[in-house]
Design an enzyme around this catalytic site. Structure first.
Site, mmCIF file in Angstrom:
data_model
loop_
_atom_site.group_PDB
_atom_site.id
_atom_site.type_symbol
_atom_site.label_atom_id
_atom_site.label_comp_id
_atom_site.label_asym_id
_atom_site.label_seq_id
_atom_site.Cartn_x
_atom_site.Cartn_y
_atom_site.Cartn_z
ATOM 1 N N ASP A 53 0.851 -1.188 0.000
ATOM 2 C CA ASP A 53 0.000 0.000 0.000
ATOM 3 C C ASP A 53 0.884 1.235 0.000
ATOM 4 O O ASP A 53 1.991 1.216 0.548
ATOM 5 C CB ASP A 53 -0.902 0.016 1.245
ATOM 6 C CG ASP A 53 -2.012 -1.018 1.174
ATOM 7 O OD1 ASP A 53 -2.445 -1.361 0.060
ATOM 8 O OD2 ASP A 53 -2.470 -1.458 2.238
ATOM 9 N N ASP B 61 -7.257 -1.391 -4.405
ATOM 10 C CA ASP B 61 -8.363 -1.136 -3.478
ATOM 11 C C ASP B 61 -9.381 -0.179 -4.097
ATOM 12 O O ASP B 61 -10.593 -0.357 -3.933
ATOM 13 C CB ASP B 61 -7.847 -0.562 -2.163
ATOM 14 C CG ASP B 61 -6.906 -1.508 -1.430
ATOM 15 O OD1 ASP B 61 -7.030 -2.735 -1.606
ATOM 16 O OD2 ASP B 61 -6.045 -1.009 -0.682
#
Length: 156
Positions: free
Chosen positions: A118, A137
């Site tokens: 991330d 995401d």
């Protein structure tokens, strides 16, 4: 080939996710320090997510890792089967492709690294968001919302 919209959307989401992670993590080397893009609205911060969204269900066990891989693959197959059994619009196929491509992007991370990479952090209006996420995401969320909004069913 009616499902080409799904295929192209899935491929685009997957490639955009993987390329963005490679560039930000390995070329820009975000692990060495945060990169202010439009602070505080957008900051690149390195994150290793061993759980699900927002770091929920974090765990370092191999069993948890493979369970999350299995769940992601099962959801991807479920969405694909559901779309094949309905009469999806082109927009639904694109949304399904975004969801599947994003899910597969995160699966590849879990297989290669043991966690999901991330790097996106967004804060605004005096609220300091501690969570990081990635473009997969975003694609998963947008695809899921799109499947609900554009399901093609007329309201009863």
């Amino acid at each position: 080939m009616r499902y080409r919209f799904l295929l192209w959307a899935a491929l685009a989401a997957f490639l955009i996710d993987q390329i963005s992670k490679y560039l930000v993590v390995h070329v820009l080397r975000v692990a060495e320090g945060n990169i202010d893009i439009l602070p505080p609205l957008l900051v690149f911060k390195y994150g290793e997510n061993r759980g699900i969204n927002f770091g929920l269900f974090q765990g370092n066990s191999e069993a948890a890792r493979w369970m999350l891989i299995g769940i992601s693959l099962a959801i991807s197959v479920g969405v694909l089967v559901w779309l094949m059994r309905t009469a999806p619009t082109k927009l639904m196929l694109v949304c399904g492709g975004l969801l599947i491509g994003g899910a597969l992007g995160n699966v590849v991370d879990r297989v290669l690294y043991g966690f999901v990479l991330d790097f996106l952090n967004m804060s605004c209006c005096g609220i300091n968001n501690p969570f990081v996420f990635n473009l997969a995401d975003v694609f998963i969320f947008a695809g899921a919302i799109g499947l609900v909004v554009f399901d093609g069913k007329k309201p009863s």
